[in-house]
Design a protein around this motif. Structure first.
Motif, PDB file in Angstrom:
ATOM      1  N   GLY A  75       0.882  -1.466  -0.371  1.00 54.33           N
ATOM      2  CA  GLY A  75       0.292  -0.030  -0.032  1.00 54.33           C
ATOM      3  C   GLY A  75       0.228   1.285   0.208  1.00 54.33           C
ATOM      4  N   ASN A  76       2.315   1.223  -0.220  1.00 52.95           N
ATOM      5  CA  ASN A  76       2.663   2.292   0.491  1.00 52.95           C
ATOM      6  C   ASN A  76       3.166   2.444  -1.302  1.00 52.95           C
ATOM      7  OD1 ASN A  76       4.144   1.822   3.835  1.00 52.95           O
ATOM      8  ND2 ASN A  76       4.076   3.694   2.596  1.00 52.95           N
ATOM      9  N   SER A  77       3.217   1.941  -1.870  1.00 54.39           N
ATOM     10  CA  SER A  77       4.037   2.510  -3.629  1.00 54.39           C
ATOM     11  C   SER A  77       3.204   3.606  -3.573  1.00 54.39           C
ATOM     12  CB  SER A  77       3.419   0.816  -3.945  1.00 54.39           C
ATOM     13  OG  SER A  77       4.805  -0.520  -4.100  1.00 54.39           O
ATOM     14  N   GLY A  78       3.892   3.946  -4.757  1.00 52.08           N
ATOM     15  CA  GLY A  78       3.449   5.241  -5.116  1.00 52.08           C
ATOM     16  C   GLY A  78       3.330   6.326  -4.250  1.00 52.08           C
ATOM     17  N   GLY A  79       3.757   6.071  -3.120  1.00 50.96           N
ATOM     18  CA  GLY A  79       4.136   7.106  -1.998  1.00 50.96           C
ATOM     19  C   GLY A  79       5.507   7.485  -2.054  1.00 50.96           C
ATOM     20  N   ALA A  80       5.340   9.112  -1.074  1.00 55.32           N
ATOM     21  CA  ALA A  80       6.942   9.602  -0.590  1.00 55.32           C
ATOM     22  C   ALA A  80       7.876   9.285   0.179  1.00 55.32           C
ATOM     23  CB  ALA A  80       6.790  11.226  -0.188  1.00 55.32           C
ATOM     24  N   LEU A  81       8.771   9.335  -0.164  1.00 53.90           N
ATOM     25  CA  LEU A  81      10.351   9.122   0.952  1.00 53.90           C
ATOM     26  C   LEU A  81      10.834  10.473   0.664  1.00 53.90           C
ATOM     27  CD1 LEU A  81      12.417   6.865   2.166  1.00 53.90           C
ATOM     28  CD2 LEU A  81      13.419   7.209   0.509  1.00 53.90           C
ATOM     29  N   VAL A  82      10.887  11.536   1.747  1.00 55.71           N
ATOM     30  CA  VAL A  82      10.989  12.464   1.825  1.00 55.71           C
ATOM     31  C   VAL A  82      12.081  13.016   3.471  1.00 55.71           C
ATOM     32  CG1 VAL A  82       9.800  15.089   2.703  1.00 55.71           C
ATOM     33  CG2 VAL A  82       8.432  13.106   2.024  1.00 55.71           C
ATOM     34  N   ASN A  83      12.924  13.623   2.981  1.00 52.47           N
ATOM     35  CA  ASN A  83      13.875  14.319   3.843  1.00 52.47           C
ATOM     36  C   ASN A  83      13.359  14.896   4.722  1.00 52.47           C
ATOM     37  OD1 ASN A  83      13.658  16.647   1.964  1.00 52.47           O
ATOM     38  ND2 ASN A  83      15.999  15.966   1.260  1.00 52.47           N
ATOM     39  N   LEU A  84      14.217  15.672   5.295  1.00 49.62           N
ATOM     40  CA  LEU A  84      14.003  17.126   6.254  1.00 49.62           C
ATOM     41  C   LEU A  84      13.823  17.739   6.250  1.00 49.62           C
ATOM     42  CD1 LEU A  84      15.287  15.502  10.356  1.00 49.62           C
ATOM     43  CD2 LEU A  84      13.095  14.896   9.238  1.00 49.62           C
ATOM     44  N   ASP A  85      14.072  18.162   4.788  1.00 54.68           N
ATOM     45  CA  ASP A  85      14.015  19.767   4.472  1.00 54.68           C
ATOM     46  C   ASP A  85      12.448  19.594   3.605  1.00 54.68           C
ATOM     47  OD1 ASP A  85      16.657  21.052   4.946  1.00 54.68           O
ATOM     48  OD2 ASP A  85      17.189  19.448   3.197  1.00 54.68           O
ATOM     49  N   GLY A  86      12.043  18.775   3.740  1.00 54.29           N
ATOM     50  CA  GLY A  86      10.853  18.809   3.206  1.00 54.29           C
ATOM     51  C   GLY A  86      10.272  18.799   1.791  1.00 54.29           C
ATOM     52  N   ARG A  87      11.234  17.542   1.341  1.00 54.95           N
ATOM     53  CA  ARG A  87      11.095  17.669  -0.020  1.00 54.95           C
ATOM     54  C   ARG A  87      11.753  15.741  -0.036  1.00 54.95           C
ATOM     55  NH1 ARG A  87      12.423  21.358  -3.337  1.00 54.95           N
ATOM     56  NH2 ARG A  87      13.236  23.722  -2.934  1.00 54.95           N
TER      57      ARG A  87
END
Length: 361
Positions: A208-220
């Motif tokens: 269910g996570n596929s297609g979701g976002a992997l984000v850094n702590l700069d919010g990108r």
């Protein structure tokens, strides 16, 4: 849809797609890790909070900023995640989430109202697709995508999506490695995509996570969550802390082309300009990739490679099958040079090849 994944190192991979799929395993290889050097953020940067409370504040700030850009996608066979790409209603996700469907229901993170969406186009070779909301609501919040070359080992990551249908979920980890090459499983009789330059993360990635976002702590957004590892000796049980995301540079390049042209005209993937099949030796063991046809004027033809040659090595990587050739090429870039080892009439030969770009249908 949760389809099974490939082997990286000694574990199997599972596509972290729709939560209603099935599970199995296949094999692939991993390549070396190459972290890009990036300047460290200053003391006041959200990427480097100075204490426990500041770290918590940074997490909460990023989640508040980015989570509204992550959506849940429902298909006729399951569900996955997606990322709002622009204010016109385009949403980028994995091709394996979309599958063969052309119509979808999308639920925004800040709403329970289902929205209709249709397929713009997909590119399974890079496991990416774009869908579009039929009637985009006001206030859509496109995500900000980061620079993949600035991703470093040890950076804190947050994985956002709808694991097991639990919408707007967030897990945390670090960048465990970069430059991984993984192969997805065979589904419906068709081989899965071989994906290069993947970001490995310890943030939990589940069906269910596929297609979701992997984000850094700069919010990108630094990647799209795609694969999670399982342990083949434990009947496919999850191997915690090993997940993979397609890097942001690949996502934006492919998504921009799908939105503009409805297809991919520049894959950004290295190619030899050949048609090949797995070669089996006299003991019926896979022993290379047999060249069936060579594109006129292409990289292999220019280097003197001919139909009937059997490719056995790309650089330092042994080639024992068509799949291993594809995996080796996935870790290379168009325009680069590679030494190709091959046999012709039983004689070992080498050629220096300037790699071309994988043509797309």
């Amino acid at each position: 849809m949760l389809a099974p994944g490939a082997v990286a190192v000694l574990t199997a991979l599972a596509l972290a797609g729709c939560s209603s799929g099935s599970s199995s395993s296949s094999s692939s290889s991993s390549v070396s890790t190459a972290a890009a050097g990036a300047p460290s953020a200053g003391p006041s940067s959200p990427g480097q909070p100075g204490g426990p409370n500041q770290l918590q504040d940074a997490y909460q700030r990023v989640i508040k900023d980015v989570l509204p850009s992550v959506v849940q996608i429902t298909t006729p066979t399951g569900l996955g995640s997606g990322i709002v790409y622009d204010d016109k209603g385009d949403i980028v996700t994995n091709a394996h989430v979309v599958g063969s469907a052309t119509a979808f229901t999308v639920t925004l993170a800040n709403s329970s109202k289902p929205l209709d969406a249709t397929l713009v186009a997909g590119y399974p070779d890079s496991d990416l697709a774009v869908i579009r909301l039929s009637n985009p609501p006001g206030g859509l919040k496109p995500a900000a995508f980061g620079d993949s070359t600035q991703v470093e080992l040890g950076q804190i990551t947050l994985a956002m999506g709808s694991p097991l249908g639990l919408s707007s979920s967030v897990t945390q980890g670090i960048v465990s490695a970069t430059g991984r090459t993984v192969s997805e499983p065979t589904t419906g009789g068709s081989p899965g995509a071989t994906l290069g330059n993947m970001v490995q993360t310890s943030a939990a990635i589940n069906p269910g996570n596929s297609g979701g976002a992997l984000v850094n702590l700069d919010g990108r957004v630094i990647g799209i969550n795609t694969l999670a590892a399982t342990e083949p000796e434990a009947s496919g049980a999850a191997a915690p802390g090993i997940g993979f995301a397609i890097p942001a540079s690949t996502v934006t390049s492919i998504a921009d082309q799908l939105i503009k042209d409805g297809k991919v005209t520049n894959s950004g993937r290295a190619a030899l300009g050949i048609t090949a099949r797995t070669y089996f030796d006299q003991d019926f063991r896979p022993a290379g990739a047999a060249v069936v046809a060579v594109a006129a004027g292409g990289p292999a033809a220019s280097a003197g490679i001919q139909p009937g040659d059997v490719i056995t090595r790309i650089g330092d990587t042994q080639v024992t099958s068509l799949n291993s050739l594809t995996t080796a090429l996935a870790s290379l870039a168009p325009g680069g040079k590679a030494t190709v080892g091959y046999t012709r009439d039983g004689r070992s030969m080498t050629a220096e090849v300037t790699l071309g770009t994988l043509e797309t249908p």
